[in-house]
Design an enzyme around this catalytic site. Structure first.
Site, PDB file in Angstrom:
ATOM      1  N   HIS A 103       7.899   8.155   6.561  1.00 31.23           N
ATOM      2  CA  HIS A 103       7.074   7.464   7.564  1.00 31.23           C
ATOM      3  C   HIS A 103       5.658   8.030   7.554  1.00 31.23           C
ATOM      4  CE1 HIS A 103      10.966   6.547  10.044  1.00 31.23           C
ATOM      5  NE2 HIS A 103      10.932   5.929   8.882  1.00 31.23           N
ATOM      6  N   TYR A 109      -0.546   5.924   3.608  1.00 29.93           N
ATOM      7  CA  TYR A 109      -0.818   4.783   2.728  1.00 29.93           C
ATOM      8  C   TYR A 109      -1.671   3.734   3.449  1.00 29.93           C
ATOM      9  CZ  TYR A 109       0.501   0.374   0.307  1.00 29.93           C
ATOM     10  OH  TYR A 109       0.509  -0.850  -0.329  1.00 29.93           O
TER      11      TYR A 109
END
Length: 282
Positions: A103, A109
């Site tokens: 996560h 990202y």
């Protein structure tokens, strides 16, 4: 007994005593996903057309979630895993720790793809009082689990373990995270950030299992250690949850200082209190 100091006799997976933990591990494995499976190009274009208040909300969520996942990871490593004897629970917690790391990388990202000022966002959780208060709330319970005078074999040591699970699992993962998920998914309902919304749905799927494991853990420990159950302790647990709600209420006012289309702090906080009621019932 589920809770205590692990010994060599506790290293055999079979016969499985806590089937629910092994079943959750198997489900978690089936849920495995990776952030780069989701393309965010459309979402970047969506973000560029959003209002300043909407963009603030997205950045604010990232500033909380990115370190929060690692905080949960640390709480498992230091405050949960060492005090459980059942290998099936260790299997699940190992997978959960990987998921928390996944996560964190997923939100990293998003930060990279959207081209945010990452240094500024990384500092927010140390500068915004409402966000810092939430982290300090959790840290106090995790720190207690690392102190040398903690004796997990005593009733009070077991109560400390329960307090930590309530704070880190029920409050943080089961209330605070759900509040953030609701905000993130509200954008998808308006046909914005749809792929990011898919990522959040995958995170939510993981967190639902984390919450189920934590609540099963609490109820199992209580069933095996009736001596720690008192009216005073029940009131204390309830007060921990309520304190967590109060912290989230303040945080959401910083998340939405003016509100956006269809969403404001007061509306979110109604949801927070509803979720907290459900957790207390569970």
């Amino acid at each position: 007994m589920l809770i205590g100091k692990a010994s060599p006799e506790d290293m055999n997976l079979h016969p499985i005593k806590y089937q629910w933990a092994y079943d959750l591990y198997q489900q978690a494995v089936r849920n495995t996903w990776f952030p780069h499976e989701i393309a965010l190009g459309e979402d970047v274009r969506d973000f560029q057309t959003m209002t300043p208040d909407e963009q603030h909300a997205v950045k604010f969520l990232m500033a909380f979630f990115n370190p929060a996942e690692l905080i949960v990871n640390r709480s498992i490593a230091l405050g949960v895993y060492p005090y459980l004897k059942a290998p099936e629970c260790h299997l699940y917690l190992a997978k959960q720790m990987w998921e928390e790391a996944n996560h964190c990388v997923s939100f990293e990202y998003v930060l990279q793809t959207f081209g945010f000022d990452r240094e500024k966002i990384f500092k927010l959780h140390l500068e915004v009082p409402s966000m810092l208060a939430k982290e300090n709330f959790i840290s106090n319970y995790v720190i207690r689990m690392t102190e040398k005078n903690l004796d997990i074999d005593t009733d009070e040591g077991k109560r400390d373990f329960i307090r930590n699970i309530i704070a880190t699992n029920v409050v943080m993962e089961g209330i605070w995270f759900y509040s953030g998920f609701m905000v993130a998914l509200s954008f998808r309902q308006r046909n914005q950030l749809r792929n990011f919304g898919s990522m959040i749905s995958w995170v939510l799927r993981d967190e639902s299992l984390h919450l189920k494991f934590g609540i099963n853990l609490v109820t199992e420990i209580l069933s095996e250690n009736a001596s720690i159950i008192t009216a005073e302790f029940a009131d204390e647990i309830r007060s921990i949850v309520i304190q967590g709600v109060d912290l989230e209420v303040a945080y959401n006012h910083d998340l939405f200082p003016r509100g956006i289309l269809g969403l404001n702090a007061d509306y979110i906080n109604q949801y927070v209190k509803y979720v907290a009621d459900r957790r207390l019932e569970e």
